[in-house]
Design a protein around this motif. Structure first.
Motif, PDB file in Angstrom:
ATOM      1  N   TYR A   1       9.930   1.394   2.031  1.00 58.04           N
ATOM      2  CA  TYR A   1       8.857   1.419   1.021  1.00 58.04           C
ATOM      3  C   TYR A   1       7.587   0.662   1.400  1.00 58.04           C
ATOM      4  O   TYR A   1       6.628   0.692   0.625  1.00 58.04           O
ATOM      5  CB  TYR A   1       9.403   0.885  -0.317  1.00 58.04           C
ATOM      6  CG  TYR A   1      10.361   1.871  -0.939  1.00 58.04           C
ATOM      7  CD1 TYR A   1       9.883   2.972  -1.656  1.00 58.04           C
ATOM      8  CD2 TYR A   1      11.732   1.739  -0.768  1.00 58.04           C
ATOM      9  CE1 TYR A   1      10.758   3.901  -2.200  1.00 58.04           C
ATOM     10  CE2 TYR A   1      12.617   2.671  -1.313  1.00 58.04           C
ATOM     11  CZ  TYR A   1      12.120   3.749  -2.026  1.00 58.04           C
ATOM     12  OH  TYR A   1      12.978   4.673  -2.553  1.00 58.04           O
ATOM     13  N   ALA A   2       7.564  -0.038   2.538  1.00 59.90           N
ATOM     14  CA  ALA A   2       6.329  -0.780   2.868  1.00 59.90           C
ATOM     15  C   ALA A   2       6.004  -0.628   4.343  1.00 59.90           C
ATOM     16  O   ALA A   2       6.876  -0.328   5.157  1.00 59.90           O
ATOM     17  CB  ALA A   2       6.508  -2.254   2.506  1.00 59.90           C
ATOM     18  N   GLY A   3       4.752  -0.853   4.658  1.00 59.45           N
ATOM     19  CA  GLY A   3       4.312  -0.756   6.052  1.00 59.45           C
ATOM     20  C   GLY A   3       2.964  -1.438   6.200  1.00 59.45           C
ATOM     21  O   GLY A   3       2.494  -2.110   5.270  1.00 59.45           O
ATOM     22  N   PRO A   4       2.333  -1.275   7.359  1.00 57.68           N
ATOM     23  CA  PRO A   4       1.034  -1.918   7.583  1.00 57.68           C
ATOM     24  C   PRO A   4       0.027  -1.548   6.484  1.00 57.68           C
ATOM     25  O   PRO A   4      -0.025  -0.394   6.058  1.00 57.68           O
ATOM     26  CB  PRO A   4       0.600  -1.351   8.950  1.00 57.68           C
ATOM     27  CG  PRO A   4       1.891  -0.971   9.621  1.00 57.68           C
ATOM     28  CD  PRO A   4       2.815  -0.518   8.538  1.00 57.68           C
ATOM     29  N   GLY A   5      -0.695  -2.553   6.005  1.00 58.26           N
ATOM     30  CA  GLY A   5      -1.690  -2.318   4.949  1.00 58.26           C
ATOM     31  C   GLY A   5      -1.107  -2.532   3.558  1.00 58.26           C
ATOM     32  O   GLY A   5      -1.844  -2.666   2.585  1.00 58.26           O
TER      33      GLY A   5
END
Ligand SMILES: Cc1ncc(COP(=O)(O)O)c(C=O)c1O
Length: 361
Positions: free
Chosen positions: A98-102
């Motif tokens: 559910y999450a990544g860069p930015g």
């Protein structure tokens, strides 16, 4: 030629450093990790041994028996459950999915260290909300949640503080967070909590499509060495986590032992009774020595050592280490005058108190 470097964020993750045991194979008492004081369930040990002749086989990638046992025990549906290699892996799987860069991953000031690690691992930005008196401040979390917040991790109760957030506040938190933010309730110590206004998260998961509850067999079930965790969530989230996780993430013997442990309610009751009784005794003895003991609903106590130039936390930890007793200092949590002490067996607790009396009384 360009140098080989890991992805951004990885360099900020510190490798795990266990508290060092005394040299020379001397027996020691380990109160530095939140182990179950009375050990694993005898039924889990039997199941583990019985699994030995099947160790050439891959484990069940769908954790069928284990999920069925969890579903039966908690009266929940199978398609709402997935399992992991300890709940640590589940925390990482959630971040990967559910999450990544930015993106931002939000958690609380003294929140379990796995949250910051998971955020960094996926290149997301960890955002930290201040706590009040070593307790989660739900409003501070809401204030920091915005467009970029993909995940909010709430350890309830929390390690290392031992404090918890009442259910009404968790409900308010969910209501005030953006709908695109997944609220992850890490309820690793849920079984230990004896408070009427606590809820590990079943109801919240049932009422929302953006709440996940994470649990573990490491604490009240005493299987930390086998690495088994699980999550309860809406089928869409569970299916997503199943896509991300390695197929054979929970070992064959681990699945067998965890399934058996769930059937041993007697062992679990003995674990909790021991914790209640010994925790109260230990807290009382420590307070009598002038140590500040924070209220804890877990199987460990957070203590603040009275200010004394001759007796810093490091000196105290060293003194205990010389007595073969390991406790956890919390400098990595920016709590330099605190120690986390796991509630051990009666014998271990007495040894700890006797060693502390030598320097604190
Ligand atoms: C709050 C909390 N969450 C998760 C974990 C991870 O536990 P495990 O990976 O053993 O399930 C711990 C372990 O100490 C913890 O304290």
């Amino acid at each position: 030629m360009e140098r080989l470097t890991p992805r951004a964020g990885i360099g900020q993750i510190a490798p795990h450093k266990p508290v060092r045991a005394p040299h020379g194979g001397r027996p020691f008492i380990d109160l530095s990790l939140s182990h179950n004081a009375i050990g694993p369930s005898p039924r889990a040990i039997t199941a583990y041994r019985q699994a030995a002749s099947n160790l050439h086989r891959y484990p069940d990638s769908e954790h069928t028996m284990l999920r069925a046992a969890i579903a039966r025990r908690h009266d929940i549906a199978l398609d709402h459950i997935t399992c992991s290699n300890g709940s640590d892996e589940m925390i990482q799987l959630v971040a990967e999915a559910y999450a990544g860069p930015g993106d931002e991953v939000l958690f609380h000031q003294y929140g379990y260290h796995g949250f910051a690690k998971a955020a960094r691992l996926v290149g997301a930005t960890p955002v930290v909300a201040a706590e009040r008196d070593l307790t989660v401040d739900v409003e501070a979390l809401v204030e920091l949640a915005g467009d970029k917040t993909r995940i909010v991790f709430l350890a309830n109760p929390n390690n290392p503080t031992g404090s918890y957030v009442p259910v009404e506040q968790v409900q308010r938190l969910r209501a005030d967070l953006p709908a695109h933010t997944l609220l992850v309730l890490d309820s690793a110590y849920a079984e230990y909590v004896r408070r009427n206004n606590y809820d590990p998260g079943f109801g919240l998961v049932d009422d929302h499509d953006n709440v996940l509850m994470v649990r573990t067999f490491s604490k009240s079930h005493g299987l930390a060495g086998l690495r088994v965790g699980w999550a309860y969530g809406p089928p869409a989230i569970i299916e997503t986590l199943d896509r991300v996780r390695p197929a054979y993430n929970v070992g064959l013997a681990a699945q067998a032992a965890a399934t058996a442990a769930l059937g041993d309610e007697e062992h679990e009751a003995a674990t909790l009774a021991h914790n209640d009784e010994c925790g109260a005794w230990l807290a009382h003895e420590l307070r009598a020595m002038g140590v500040r003991v924070y209220p804890s609903v877990c199987n460990f106590l957070l203590i603040r050592v009275p200010p004394d130039p001759a007796m810093s936390v490091a000196t105290l930890q060293r003194h205990l280490w010389d007595h073969g007793i390991l406790v956890k200092s919390l400098t990595s949590y920016n709590l330099p005058d605190c120690l986390r002490i796991t509630i051990g067996t009666e014998e271990e607790n007495h040894a700890l108190v006797a060693a502390l009396r030598e320097v604190l009384d």
